[in-house]
Design a protein around this motif. Structure first.
Motif, short mmCIF file in Angstrom:
data_model
loop_
_atom_site.label_atom_id
_atom_site.label_comp_id
_atom_site.label_asym_id
_atom_site.label_seq_id
_atom_site.Cartn_x
_atom_site.Cartn_y
_atom_site.Cartn_z
N TRP A 132 -19.80 21.03 34.48
CA TRP A 132 -20.32 22.40 34.56
C TRP A 132 -19.25 23.35 35.08
O TRP A 132 -19.15 24.50 34.61
N SER B 75 -17.93 26.47 32.85
CA SER B 75 -18.04 27.85 33.33
C SER B 75 -16.76 28.65 33.14
O SER B 75 -16.77 29.88 33.21
N ASP C 99 -26.98 37.60 39.53
CA ASP C 99 -26.73 36.67 38.42
C ASP C 99 -26.96 35.25 38.92
O ASP C 99 -26.01 34.50 39.18
N PRO C 100 -28.23 34.85 39.09
CA PRO C 100 -28.51 33.56 39.74
C PRO C 100 -28.40 32.35 38.83
O PRO C 100 -28.41 31.22 39.33
N TRP C 101 -28.32 32.54 37.52
CA TRP C 101 -28.50 31.41 36.62
C TRP C 101 -27.21 30.64 36.35
O TRP C 101 -27.16 29.43 36.52
N ARG C 102 -26.17 31.31 35.93
CA ARG C 102 -24.95 30.57 35.59
C ARG C 102 -23.77 30.92 36.49
O ARG C 102 -22.77 30.21 36.48
N TRP D 183 -23.09 28.63 44.60
CA TRP D 183 -24.12 29.49 44.01
C TRP D 183 -23.49 30.66 43.26
O TRP D 183 -23.88 30.97 42.13
N GLY E 85 -23.93 29.27 39.79
CA GLY E 85 -25.34 29.57 39.61
C GLY E 85 -26.26 28.46 40.04
O GLY E 85 -25.88 27.51 40.73
N ILE E 86 -27.50 28.57 39.60
CA ILE E 86 -28.52 27.61 40.03
C ILE E 86 -28.26 26.22 39.49
O ILE E 86 -28.60 25.21 40.12
N VAL E 87 -27.63 26.13 38.31
CA VAL E 87 -27.31 24.81 37.76
C VAL E 87 -26.31 24.09 38.66
O VAL E 87 -26.50 22.92 39.02
#
Length: 410
Positions: A75, A79, A280-283, A323, A327-329
């Motif tokens: 990940w 990114s 931008d919490p997701w990625r 974070w 992100g969350i992942v």
């Protein structure tokens, strides 16, 4: 064992025990020293039995923990494709990944293969490193002035944090193997260096380690593991709102007492990066972007007072950095890896479990308040600490094997 293999392992052991003094003299040296140690141990294993060496290195990668870590690394690399600064991301990866590989080699290949007496020499080297730090601070950094090095009290922050990580399993190993004097030397001078330094993170890590060790020795196994898991889970879950929480609950008097730790600035930094996570919490913004986070697109939508604190280089909280960048992942994968780590040590004997939990607590406490997540010196120190932890396991297993025949005879 061939003479070549013996020489390579002895040389690797020398490099491993030199990590603390090398860091005391040059506070960015641990990646190089651990890298040399890792290559020496790898060469020895490849000469002795290449297939066995490859199996030994590959085996942990197929476990749930290994797969989770590989997924997190994947990940991180993925990114880079949406990072606004891909060259920066690749540069950070270029520093982090080779050191991670070296730390893995040392942690996997050194334990159980160190020459006799290595632990005692390591305790001596740890004690000498502590003595150097104490003497330097007591003489107003006279050695640094003499050698033309940077003259600032915080130059010993990284060394004492590294000494704490390595000292926890090394002192436990020396005590269990009957070398009380070596343990006392390493412990006394190591503690003196930590407490004499200006590193609040090292002091916090020491307090966390001592408290966790005591809890793990007293409470039932499940309770100790449960508390450790709760602490790690909260460290990840609360990281994005750490700044807001501290802003609300920390009284002004406490800020005044912590003025040397720049507590106000740290709270402001945590609030700024937390606001970026909320935006931008997701990625996340992309791996390794903390150094230029103020220029990232996500920062453009924040209030001006929030944007200014993003320029510090990293949030002084590794969990918050994960974070913000992944992100969350990334946060979920990191949390899963931490909990799987606890699961992998859950069946250790109580004494060994207490040592491991103390090391985890120290590392987590430091990571929550101090350095950037991907700094090579930190990874190298963790690799050396894990190597000494596993060396303790290896010696305990060997002792049990030696005692078995006599026990059966009785």
């Amino acid at each position: 064992m061939s003479p070549a293999v013996a020489r390579l392992r002895a040389s690797g052991a020398v490099a491993l025990i030199l990590v603390p003094p090398a860091m005391a003299v040059a506070n960015r040296s641990s990646p190089l020293v651990v890298g040399v140690a890792g290559l020496l141990f790898l060469a020895a294993e490849l000469i002795e039995d290449r297939q066995a060496a490859l199996r030994r290195l590959a085996l942990p990668l197929g476990t749930p923990l290994g797969l989770c870590v590989l997924a997190l690394l994947g990940w991180c690399l993925a990114s880079v494709t949406w990072s606004p600064f891909p060259l920066l991301s690749l540069r950070v990866a270029g520093e982090f990944l080779p050191t991670l590989a070296a730390a893995y080699l040392v942690a996997r290949l050194a334990p159980g293969r160190l020459p006799p007496g290595t632990a005692r020499l390591a305790g001596l080297m740890l004690g000498l490193a502590g003595l150097y730090v104490v003497a330097s601070l007591a003489t107003d950094l006279a050695p640094q002035k003499a050698f033309g090095q940077r003259v600032a009290l915080f130059v010993f922050n990284r060394p004492v944090m590294t000494m704490l990580l390595i000292g926890i399993p090394l002192v436990a190993l020396l005590i269990r193997s009957g070398h009380a004097r070596g343990a006392a030397l390493a412990l006394g001078l190591g503690l003196a260096a930590i407490l004499r330094s200006v590193s609040g993170a090292a002091t916090l890590g020491l307090a966390a380690a001592l408290a966790t060790w005591a809890v793990a020795r007293v409470l039932p196994r499940r309770a100790a593991l449960g508390l450790a898991g709760l602490g790690l889970g909260l460290a990840v879950a609360l990281a994005p709102i750490e700044g807001d929480l501290l802003h609300r609950i920390m009284p002004e008097a406490l800020h005044e007492r912590l003025v040397q730790s720049s507590s106000r600035a740290r709270v402001a930094i945590a609030r700024s990066f937390g606001a970026a996570v909320a935006a931008d919490p997701w990625r996340g913004a992309g791996y390794g972007t903390a150094a230029r986070f103020a220029e990232a697109p996500v920062a453009a939508g924040l209030e001006p007072e929030m944007r200014s604190m993003l320029a510090v280089g990293h949030p002084h909280n590794s969990f918050l950095q994960v974070w913000a960048e992944l992100g969350i992942v990334g946060a979920a994968l990191a949390a899963t890896a931490l909990l799987l780590t606890l699961g992998s040590v859950a069946k250790l004997p109580r004494a060994e479990l207490a040592t491991v939990l103390a090391l985890i607590a120290a590392a987590a406490a430091i990571a929550f308040v101090e350095h950037g997540a991907w700094q090579a010196w930190w990874v190298a120190g963790l690799g050396a600490a894990i190597a000494w932890t596993r060396e303790g396991f290896a010696q305990a297993a060997a002792a049990t094997t030696r005692l078995r025949p006599s026990a059966l005879a009785r």
